[in-house]
Design an enzyme around this catalytic site. Structure first.
Site, PDB file in Angstrom:
ATOM      1  N   PHE A 121       0.836  -1.205   0.000  1.00  0.00           N
ATOM      2  CA  PHE A 121       0.000   0.000   0.000  1.00  0.00           C
ATOM      3  C   PHE A 121       0.866   1.248   0.000  1.00  0.00           C
ATOM      4  O   PHE A 121       2.031   1.233   0.408  1.00  0.00           O
ATOM      5  CB  PHE A 121      -0.946   0.026   1.207  1.00  0.00           C
ATOM      6  CG  PHE A 121      -0.268   0.208   2.539  1.00  0.00           C
ATOM      7  CD1 PHE A 121      -0.071   1.476   3.080  1.00  0.00           C
ATOM      8  CD2 PHE A 121       0.156  -0.893   3.278  1.00  0.00           C
ATOM      9  CE1 PHE A 121       0.540   1.647   4.321  1.00  0.00           C
ATOM     10  CE2 PHE A 121       0.771  -0.736   4.517  1.00  0.00           C
ATOM     11  CZ  PHE A 121       0.962   0.537   5.042  1.00  0.00           C
ATOM     12  N   CYS A 122       0.258   2.337  -0.488  1.00  0.00           N
ATOM     13  CA  CYS A 122       0.809   3.680  -0.316  1.00  0.00           C
ATOM     14  C   CYS A 122      -0.273   4.492   0.388  1.00  0.00           C
ATOM     15  O   CYS A 122      -1.080   3.919   1.127  1.00  0.00           O
ATOM     16  CB  CYS A 122       1.256   4.295  -1.641  1.00  0.00           C
ATOM     17  SG  CYS A 122      -0.045   4.482  -2.883  1.00  0.00           S
ATOM     18  N   PHE A 123      -0.320   5.792   0.184  1.00  0.00           N
ATOM     19  CA  PHE A 123      -1.270   6.585   0.972  1.00  0.00           C
ATOM     20  C   PHE A 123      -2.715   6.330   0.564  1.00  0.00           C
ATOM     21  O   PHE A 123      -3.576   6.047   1.396  1.00  0.00           O
ATOM     22  CB  PHE A 123      -0.946   8.081   0.866  1.00  0.00           C
ATOM     23  CG  PHE A 123      -1.821   8.925   1.762  1.00  0.00           C
ATOM     24  CD1 PHE A 123      -1.686   8.842   3.139  1.00  0.00           C
ATOM     25  CD2 PHE A 123      -2.771   9.781   1.236  1.00  0.00           C
ATOM     26  CE1 PHE A 123      -2.501   9.596   3.978  1.00  0.00           C
ATOM     27  CE2 PHE A 123      -3.581  10.539   2.071  1.00  0.00           C
ATOM     28  CZ  PHE A 123      -3.442  10.448   3.440  1.00  0.00           C
TER      29      PHE A 123
ATOM     30  N   TYR B  78      -3.447   3.299   2.708  1.00  0.00           N
ATOM     31  CA  TYR B  78      -3.386   3.611   4.142  1.00  0.00           C
ATOM     32  C   TYR B  78      -4.597   4.398   4.601  1.00  0.00           C
ATOM     33  O   TYR B  78      -5.190   4.112   5.650  1.00  0.00           O
ATOM     34  CB  TYR B  78      -2.107   4.403   4.419  1.00  0.00           C
ATOM     35  CG  TYR B  78      -2.051   5.063   5.779  1.00  0.00           C
ATOM     36  CD1 TYR B  78      -1.646   4.359   6.902  1.00  0.00           C
ATOM     37  CD2 TYR B  78      -2.405   6.410   5.935  1.00  0.00           C
ATOM     38  CE1 TYR B  78      -1.599   4.963   8.151  1.00  0.00           C
ATOM     39  CE2 TYR B  78      -2.358   7.022   7.180  1.00  0.00           C
ATOM     40  CZ  TYR B  78      -1.963   6.290   8.281  1.00  0.00           C
ATOM     41  OH  TYR B  78      -1.930   6.901   9.516  1.00  0.00           O
TER      42      TYR B  78
END
Length: 360
Positions: free
Chosen positions: A91-93, A120
């Site tokens: 995952f990223c943001f 996230y």
């Protein structure tokens, strides 16, 4: 997405966080490891370019910053992680460009890692919502008692419990810091959410927590949980002063010396001494100059004796003074406001019997 998030949490699924280190430090998801696509400075440059010139130029800058050597280095870290954790998600943001880029580059080498939808941000929202909703759903019983009564020790014998102090890496008192750094509030909230979800999955209806204040060291209990705790029944653990001195000495002297020596070696004992001296300075206003000075003399004399004997019982006068003259007056004042919520009181054996007879 909620069902997936719940599944990831309950299974302790490994997570690959490809956000920048500064984002990870502010807070991440449970079981996440940070192996960023862009470091902090690279992320800053790409972000400025995105704002000024749009996505395409930001992508081009990112690819330029990640030269072949750097890209190869990060690819190797991701591949190693995927090999160790084949069931991981990344995952990223927001589940956008950074995680998709990482996934695509890995796929080009034959490694498949699924994306966490929404990244996230979406999972954090889910965890916050769970703390709020489950705080309303569960029945909570607070385990209260004076400092040194052995609440944390007793909590271990209650199946449906959440050790908030354990999650906060702090014993919840002026002297309660440990050698393990405290989590940030975001990570603390997430840990509470996970604990609640796991107890829900095991179909518990009542959960025991220690009777805590708003803050445990620097960690803040989420408002929804704090509000429910303020309305919950209390079981009081009561032990004589001699027992409390023994329990407190083990926790605040024996275990702390061991922890500091393990961490710092020969310098550990002085670091332990600094811990207590600094804590005494912080309580001076409430404790009073004379009592603080007396406590400091007792501590320094005990430390000198301990260096000669390695016998921690020499600290017991110091511990007793703090319990009876500092902690107890504060506790008694707070308890007066809660007495109407007390449903049982007794020593450790009696409290455990109460739990057994009430099937809690």
């Amino acid at each position: 997405m909620s069902e997936l998030f719940k599944k990831l949490v309950l299974n302790d699924t490994p997570l690959l966080d490809v956000r920048a280190p500064i984002e990870f430090a502010r807070g991440t998801l449970p079981n996440a490891v940070n192996l960023p696509l862009l470091d902090d400075e690279q992320r800053h440059q790409v972000g400025l370019t995105y704002k000024k010139h749009g996505q395409q130029q930001a992508i081009e800058l990112g690819e330029k910053l990640l030269n072949p050597s750097l890209r190869c280095e990060r690819m190797q870290l991701w591949r190693d992680y995927a090999e160790r954790n084949p069931d991981a998600y990344l995952f990223c943001f927001r589940g956008g460009l950074r995680s998709k880029t990482t996934q695509r580059w890995l796929a080009e080498t034959g490694v498949e890692l699924p994306l966490m939808p929404g990244g996230y941000k979406a999972c954090r929202r889910y965890l916050i919502e769970q703390v709020e909703s489950l705080s309303e759903t569960f029945k909570f019983i607070l385990l209260g008692g004076r400092t040194g009564s052995g609440k944390t020790l007793l909590l271990e014998h209650i199946e449906s419990n959440i050790d908030l102090e354990g999650l906060a890496h702090h014993r919840g008192s002026s002297f309660g810091a440990t050698t393990t750094p405290q989590p940030g509030n975001i990570d603390f909230e997430h840990a509470i959410a996970v604990a609640l979800l796991k107890l829900q999955s095991r179909q518990h209806e009542a959960i025991t927590l220690e009777d805590e204040g708003r803050m445990i060291g620097s960690a803040c209990i989420p408002e929804a949980l704090r509000n429910k705790m303020a309305q919950s029944p209390i079981v009081l653990l009561e032990e004589p002063a001699a027992v409390r001195v023994e329990i407190s000495r083990v926790a605040y002297i024996d275990e702390l010396i061991d922890a500091y020596v393990t961490l710092y070696g020969e310098a550990g004992l002085e670091a332990f001494a600094d811990h207590h001296r600094n804590a005494l300075e912080k309580i001076t206003r409430r404790f009073g100059d004379n009592r603080k000075s007396h406590a400091l003399d007792l501590f320094n004399n005990a430390l000198t004796a301990y260096r000669l004997s390695s016998d921690t019982s020499v600290f017991e006068d110091y511990v007793e003074l703090l319990l009876l003259k500092y902690y107890d007056p504060m506790y008694d004042y707070q308890l007066k406001k809660k007495m109407h919520r007390v449903v049982f009181r007794g020593n450790a054996i009696e409290v455990r019997q109460w739990y057994a007879s009430n099937q809690v």
